[in-house]
Design a protein around this motif. Structure first.
Motif, PDB file in Angstrom:
ATOM      1  N   UNK A  42      61.876  86.633 -56.250  1.00  0.00           N
ATOM      2  CA  UNK A  42      60.629  86.201 -56.886  1.00  0.00           C
ATOM      3  C   UNK A  42      59.621  85.898 -55.790  1.00  0.00           C
ATOM      4  N   UNK A  43      58.353  85.897 -56.162  1.00  0.00           N
ATOM      5  CA  UNK A  43      57.271  85.557 -55.235  1.00  0.00           C
ATOM      6  C   UNK A  43      56.094  85.057 -56.068  1.00  0.00           C
ATOM      7  N   UNK A  60      63.349  91.674 -65.431  1.00  0.00           N
ATOM      8  CA  UNK A  60      62.360  90.620 -65.186  1.00  0.00           C
ATOM      9  C   UNK A  60      62.757  89.416 -66.013  1.00  0.00           C
ATOM     10  N   UNK A  61      63.079  88.313 -65.330  1.00  0.00           N
ATOM     11  CA  UNK A  61      63.537  87.088 -66.001  1.00  0.00           C
ATOM     12  C   UNK A  61      64.625  87.383 -67.027  1.00  0.00           C
ATOM     13  N   UNK A  78      55.967  84.373 -59.951  1.00  0.00           N
ATOM     14  CA  UNK A  78      57.153  83.529 -60.059  1.00  0.00           C
ATOM     15  C   UNK A  78      58.308  84.112 -60.851  1.00  0.00           C
ATOM     16  N   UNK A  79      58.137  85.270 -61.490  1.00  0.00           N
ATOM     17  CA  UNK A  79      59.218  85.863 -62.281  1.00  0.00           C
ATOM     18  C   UNK A  79      60.319  86.392 -61.363  1.00  0.00           C
ATOM     19  N   UNK A  80      61.567  86.137 -61.733  1.00  0.00           N
ATOM     20  CA  UNK A  80      62.708  86.687 -60.994  1.00  0.00           C
ATOM     21  C   UNK A  80      62.879  88.131 -61.457  1.00  0.00           C
ATOM     22  N   UNK A  81      62.858  89.069 -60.506  1.00  0.00           N
ATOM     23  CA  UNK A  81      62.893  90.481 -60.875  1.00  0.00           C
ATOM     24  C   UNK A  81      63.624  91.317 -59.840  1.00  0.00           C
TER      25      UNK A  81
END
Length: 105
Positions: A42-43, A60-61, A78-81
């Motif tokens: 994430x970023x 994604x999320x 901020x999404x974890x991907x």
């Protein structure tokens, strides 16, 4: 040493080329061998990815979406991907603001 406009390895089976960034936006082209993965991360940057060729599964999320040539996908801040190439593929990734963590000037 600058990495602008130079192909460089990212993860196994993945290479990228970072384009000259603007003040608040940047692009990079990413090529994947079949089965190659862009690991989960994430970023704080917003990201748009456009599939130039092939088929890519984006997670994604926790939600997986498949895109193919001509499709795009949005990744919120901020999404974890992460991604997995379902065949030889290429993406054009756009970020805002500039990913200073990727750009060596």
């Amino acid at each position: 040493m600058s990495n602008i406009g130079v192909w460089e390895p990212a993860e196994p089976g993945v290479k990228r080329k970072i384009m000259e960034p603007g003040k608040t936006v940047m692009m990079m082209e990413v090529h994947f061998e079949e089965g190659a993965e862009g690991y989960q991360h994430s970023h704080p940057h917003e990201q748009m990815s456009y599939c130039l060729k092939g088929r890519i599964a984006f997670t994604i999320d926790g939600v997986t979406t498949e895109i193919s040539a001509g499709d795009s996908i949005y990744i919120p801040s901020g999404a974890v991907h992460g991604v997995k190439a379902l065949e030889p593929s290429a993406l054009l990734d756009c970020f805002t603001p500039v990913r200073e963590d990727l750009v060596r000037r």
